[in-house]
Design a protein around this motif. Sequence first.
Motif, PDB file in Angstrom:
ATOM      1  N   ASP A 205      42.118  51.948  45.853  1.00  0.00           N
ATOM      2  CA  ASP A 205      40.866  51.471  45.253  1.00  0.00           C
ATOM      3  C   ASP A 205      41.065  50.900  43.850  1.00  0.00           C
ATOM      4  OD1 ASP A 205      41.232  54.405  44.598  1.00  0.00           O
ATOM      5  OD2 ASP A 205      39.573  53.934  43.256  1.00  0.00           O
ATOM      6  N   LEU A 206      42.248  51.078  43.276  1.00  0.00           N
ATOM      7  CA  LEU A 206      42.518  50.502  41.954  1.00  0.00           C
ATOM      8  C   LEU A 206      43.075  49.078  42.048  1.00  0.00           C
ATOM      9  CD1 LEU A 206      44.072  53.590  40.123  1.00  0.00           C
ATOM     10  CD2 LEU A 206      41.740  52.704  39.967  1.00  0.00           C
ATOM     11  N   LEU A 207      43.130  48.528  43.262  1.00  0.00           N
ATOM     12  CA  LEU A 207      43.645  47.172  43.411  1.00  0.00           C
ATOM     13  C   LEU A 207      42.769  46.155  42.670  1.00  0.00           C
ATOM     14  CD1 LEU A 207      45.624  45.150  44.605  1.00  0.00           C
ATOM     15  CD2 LEU A 207      44.239  45.118  46.701  1.00  0.00           C
ATOM     16  N   LEU A 208      41.451  46.247  42.829  1.00  0.00           N
ATOM     17  CA  LEU A 208      40.572  45.289  42.155  1.00  0.00           C
ATOM     18  C   LEU A 208      40.664  45.408  40.631  1.00  0.00           C
ATOM     19  CD1 LEU A 208      38.500  43.026  42.404  1.00  0.00           C
ATOM     20  CD2 LEU A 208      36.719  44.758  42.668  1.00  0.00           C
ATOM     21  N   PRO A 209      40.617  46.627  40.049  1.00  0.00           N
ATOM     22  CA  PRO A 209      40.846  46.717  38.600  1.00  0.00           C
ATOM     23  C   PRO A 209      42.210  46.168  38.174  1.00  0.00           C
ATOM     24  CG  PRO A 209      39.859  48.741  39.398  1.00  0.00           C
ATOM     25  CD  PRO A 209      40.203  47.924  40.601  1.00  0.00           C
ATOM     26  N   GLY A 210      43.238  46.345  39.015  1.00  0.00           N
ATOM     27  CA  GLY A 210      44.543  45.815  38.682  1.00  0.00           C
ATOM     28  C   GLY A 210      44.562  44.293  38.671  1.00  0.00           C
ATOM     29  N   LEU A 211      43.886  43.673  39.620  1.00  0.00           N
ATOM     30  CA  LEU A 211      43.786  42.217  39.640  1.00  0.00           C
ATOM     31  C   LEU A 211      43.027  41.717  38.416  1.00  0.00           C
ATOM     32  CD1 LEU A 211      42.978  41.696  43.429  1.00  0.00           C
ATOM     33  CD2 LEU A 211      45.128  41.154  42.280  1.00  0.00           C
ATOM     34  N   HIS A 212      41.977  42.435  38.035  1.00  0.00           N
ATOM     35  CA  HIS A 212      41.243  42.082  36.824  1.00  0.00           C
ATOM     36  C   HIS A 212      42.154  42.176  35.593  1.00  0.00           C
ATOM     37  CE1 HIS A 212      37.066  41.137  37.534  1.00  0.00           C
ATOM     38  NE2 HIS A 212      36.935  42.125  38.399  1.00  0.00           N
ATOM     39  N   ALA A 213      42.963  43.223  35.532  1.00  0.00           N
ATOM     40  CA  ALA A 213      43.838  43.411  34.368  1.00  0.00           C
ATOM     41  C   ALA A 213      44.786  42.226  34.202  1.00  0.00           C
ATOM     42  CB  ALA A 213      44.625  44.713  34.515  1.00  0.00           C
ATOM     43  N   ILE A 214      45.358  41.759  35.308  1.00  0.00           N
ATOM     44  CA  ILE A 214      46.275  40.612  35.227  1.00  0.00           C
ATOM     45  C   ILE A 214      45.508  39.342  34.882  1.00  0.00           C
ATOM     46  CG2 ILE A 214      47.895  39.192  36.533  1.00  0.00           C
ATOM     47  CD1 ILE A 214      48.400  41.710  38.296  1.00  0.00           C
ATOM     48  N   ASN A 215      44.414  39.120  35.578  1.00  0.00           N
ATOM     49  CA  ASN A 215      43.648  37.897  35.360  1.00  0.00           C
ATOM     50  C   ASN A 215      43.099  37.833  33.932  1.00  0.00           C
ATOM     51  OD1 ASN A 215      42.610  35.551  37.115  1.00  0.00           O
ATOM     52  ND2 ASN A 215      40.770  36.184  36.037  1.00  0.00           N
ATOM     53  N   ASP A 216      42.664  38.979  33.409  1.00  0.00           N
ATOM     54  CA  ASP A 216      42.137  39.017  32.041  1.00  0.00           C
ATOM     55  C   ASP A 216      43.225  38.701  31.016  1.00  0.00           C
ATOM     56  OD1 ASP A 216      39.639  39.688  32.936  1.00  0.00           O
ATOM     57  OD2 ASP A 216      39.747  41.799  32.378  1.00  0.00           O
ATOM     58  N   ARG A 217      44.431  39.196  31.248  1.00  0.00           N
ATOM     59  CA  ARG A 217      45.508  39.025  30.271  1.00  0.00           C
ATOM     60  C   ARG A 217      46.153  37.638  30.370  1.00  0.00           C
ATOM     61  NH1 ARG A 217      49.444  42.567  27.680  1.00  0.00           N
ATOM     62  NH2 ARG A 217      47.959  44.257  28.123  1.00  0.00           N
ATOM     63  N   ILE A 218      46.333  37.140  31.595  1.00  0.00           N
ATOM     64  CA  ILE A 218      47.122  35.916  31.797  1.00  0.00           C
ATOM     65  C   ILE A 218      46.234  34.705  32.109  1.00  0.00           C
ATOM     66  CG2 ILE A 218      49.048  34.912  33.057  1.00  0.00           C
ATOM     67  CD1 ILE A 218      49.702  37.469  31.436  1.00  0.00           C
ATOM     68  N   GLY A 219      45.145  34.935  32.819  1.00  0.00           N
ATOM     69  CA  GLY A 219      44.271  33.839  33.234  1.00  0.00           C
ATOM     70  C   GLY A 219      44.430  33.471  34.689  1.00  0.00           C
ATOM     71  N   TRP A 220      45.510  33.928  35.322  1.00  0.00           N
ATOM     72  CA  TRP A 220      45.708  33.736  36.761  1.00  0.00           C
ATOM     73  C   TRP A 220      46.691  34.791  37.241  1.00  0.00           C
ATOM     74  CZ3 TRP A 220      50.341  31.734  39.175  1.00  0.00           C
ATOM     75  CH2 TRP A 220      51.364  31.441  38.259  1.00  0.00           C
ATOM     76  N   ILE A 221      46.870  34.893  38.563  1.00  0.00           N
ATOM     77  CA  ILE A 221      47.675  35.962  39.158  1.00  0.00           C
ATOM     78  C   ILE A 221      48.866  35.337  39.873  1.00  0.00           C
ATOM     79  CG2 ILE A 221      47.657  37.890  40.783  1.00  0.00           C
ATOM     80  CD1 ILE A 221      44.534  37.912  40.328  1.00  0.00           C
ATOM     81  N   SER A 222      50.046  35.505  39.304  1.00  0.00           N
ATOM     82  CA  SER A 222      51.255  34.915  39.881  1.00  0.00           C
ATOM     83  C   SER A 222      51.789  35.795  41.011  1.00  0.00           C
ATOM     84  CB  SER A 222      52.324  34.755  38.801  1.00  0.00           C
ATOM     85  OG  SER A 222      52.845  36.022  38.425  1.00  0.00           O
ATOM     86  N   GLU A 223      52.747  35.236  41.764  1.00  0.00           N
ATOM     87  CA  GLU A 223      53.374  36.003  42.849  1.00  0.00           C
ATOM     88  C   GLU A 223      54.107  37.214  42.297  1.00  0.00           C
ATOM     89  OE1 GLU A 223      56.767  35.431  46.351  1.00  0.00           O
ATOM     90  OE2 GLU A 223      55.896  33.673  45.355  1.00  0.00           O
ATOM     91  N   GLY A 224      54.780  37.052  41.152  1.00  0.00           N
ATOM     92  CA  GLY A 224      55.496  38.175  40.561  1.00  0.00           C
ATOM     93  C   GLY A 224      54.563  39.267  40.091  1.00  0.00           C
ATOM     94  N   ALA A 225      53.433  38.879  39.470  1.00  0.00           N
ATOM     95  CA  ALA A 225      52.462  39.873  39.000  1.00  0.00           C
ATOM     96  C   ALA A 225      51.834  40.602  40.172  1.00  0.00           C
ATOM     97  CB  ALA A 225      51.390  39.186  38.156  1.00  0.00           C
ATOM     98  N   LEU A 226      51.493  39.863  41.230  1.00  0.00           N
ATOM     99  CA  LEU A 226      50.887  40.482  42.406  1.00  0.00           C
ATOM    100  C   LEU A 226      51.874  41.441  43.065  1.00  0.00           C
ATOM    101  CD1 LEU A 226      48.300  40.437  44.144  1.00  0.00           C
ATOM    102  CD2 LEU A 226      49.418  38.736  45.581  1.00  0.00           C
TER     103      LEU A 226
END
Length: 607
Positions: A53-74
């Motif tokens: 259930d922390l997947l969505l907060p984790g995606l937000h954390a990356i998107n907030d910091r970087i602006g998009w979600i790369s393959e490496g970050a995912l």
Amino acid sequence: MDLHFGDSKPTDDERAAVDALFGPPESSWEGADRSDADLRWARGGREARDRRDLLLPGLHAINDRIGWISEGALGYLCRRLTVPPAEAYGVATFYAMFSVEPRPATVLHVCTDLACAAAGAPALCAGIESRLGPGSGVAVERSPCLGLCERAPAALTVKAGDPVRTAVSAPTSVEAAVLAASAPDSAPEERPAASAVPQAGDRSLILLNRVGVVDPSSLDDYRAHGGYKALRRAFALGPAGVIREVTDSGLFGRGGAAFPTGRKWQATASQPDRPHYLVCNADESEPGTFKDRVLMEGDPYALVEAMTVAAYAVGAHQGYLYLRGEYPRAVHRMQYAVDCARARGLLGDDILGQGYAFDIEIRRGAGAYICGEETALFNSIEGYRGEPRSKPPFPVEKGLFGKPTVENNVETLVNVLPILTMGAPAYAAIGTSGSTGPKLFCVSGTVDHPGVYELPFGTTLGELLALAGVGGGLRAVLLGGAAGGFVRPDELDVPLTFEGTRAAGTTLGSGVVMAFDDTVPMPRLLLRIAEFFRDESCGQCVPCRVGTVRQEEAMHRIVERTGADAADDIALLREVDRAMRDASICGLGQTAWNAVESAIDRLGAYE
């Protein structure tokens, strides 16, 4: 479970964004830099899977910091949670606010939905896009409703970084939007919540009586104006007594479905399966709806108290507030209120010394209208794509995490406070016998005083529009938002009740009242509704996935007058609607044709 990870590595910033949420990794399996570790088996895999259930907060954390979600970050996030990357990719691409393709750190979301479209959004977007070209460092995205309809046209700037920065520009212009996107920190301060309440300060208000009167950040100010009296009475009544009061009050859900709240609470409380959960649905994404935003920004502690009362009544000890991602100020206000309440013993292990434990966790949505549907919302919280579930079983039996769950929206929950403070009989005396209590209406469009209005059920549409200052040349009024229906200017005597709008062949929905005058091109407006439903369909079921596409295609032909004539396309639209209404899994497909149908039948939109 296929855990096939690619070779892409996260950058230091991407790793830091994830680690800030979860803490440093404890093993090489989770991504720690330990060359001597054996990677032939997963360590802590079962424990990690329990944190899906922390997947969505984790995606937000990356998107907030970087602006998009790369393959490496995912991939790194998936290692931390033991989630298959293919599944996580499906979740990341489900939400409009995320991107898995490189884009600038600054994104300018420009609303193109109904109220903003009527206020000139197409020309605004064209002007902004001509100013902010490919080399500007700003991505301009045409957005569905931002929930700022009383200040149309509207734009929201999100600048990734640590911390992420946001700026609301509404009502906006090309110059104001470009300035906000170029320098979010220098953008003018957002208007107070009370500016959206034309009745602010009126002592007769029940739900909005504190908006504009109390400091929304002050718990002491909230308590000085009647805060936490309802919770104390709830403890005096006991859980069964609270449910009895809510049932006797005649409170119906204010999110659009209008289900009896007391019956829902009783059904959940009686379930032997444990634990029980409480979910507050603050993902109001219906175009034209913004009342929940005003409540959360102007009176956040009221929602914290109301959620605590509801949880106590149904035997829940954990609550989730699912708040749409387009509401950055509401997120900050609610998080601050939750933190303060917890620090003062109003959330936690022993609330008010009564031995009752309850806490609230805030989860941000990321731009998906379908997540307003309760079971899609549950899937979103659990870390899956926000697709609706088939019913039965109903949420009161198997909801969030497969456990009995009560789901109510913000306005419904806040109504519980006056029910307990004034008593069920006094509350039920407000409004009509079939629709009791006060109701919040979101008025926008071509009116002089747009905003949230609180009126007793039974007030007529004409009386509400007179308060809002509707001018001459009124062409139509949309009730209930994109999933609602139009009424003519000669039908303004419709009583604003659940039963009154049904009798008039329309719907009250969530309380949207959007007025349009003769300057608004109705065919283009209806096309925008069709585009909205095509974009927002989750695609899970064939009738909705295909039907919304066919609906938009036919309406494009009608507007452009190409291909088949209007009569043939309207006949096709009616056939497609029957299929969507009869066979779609959830209300999105079942109601996608409502507004267009009413415009054709009641307004003669294409004559």
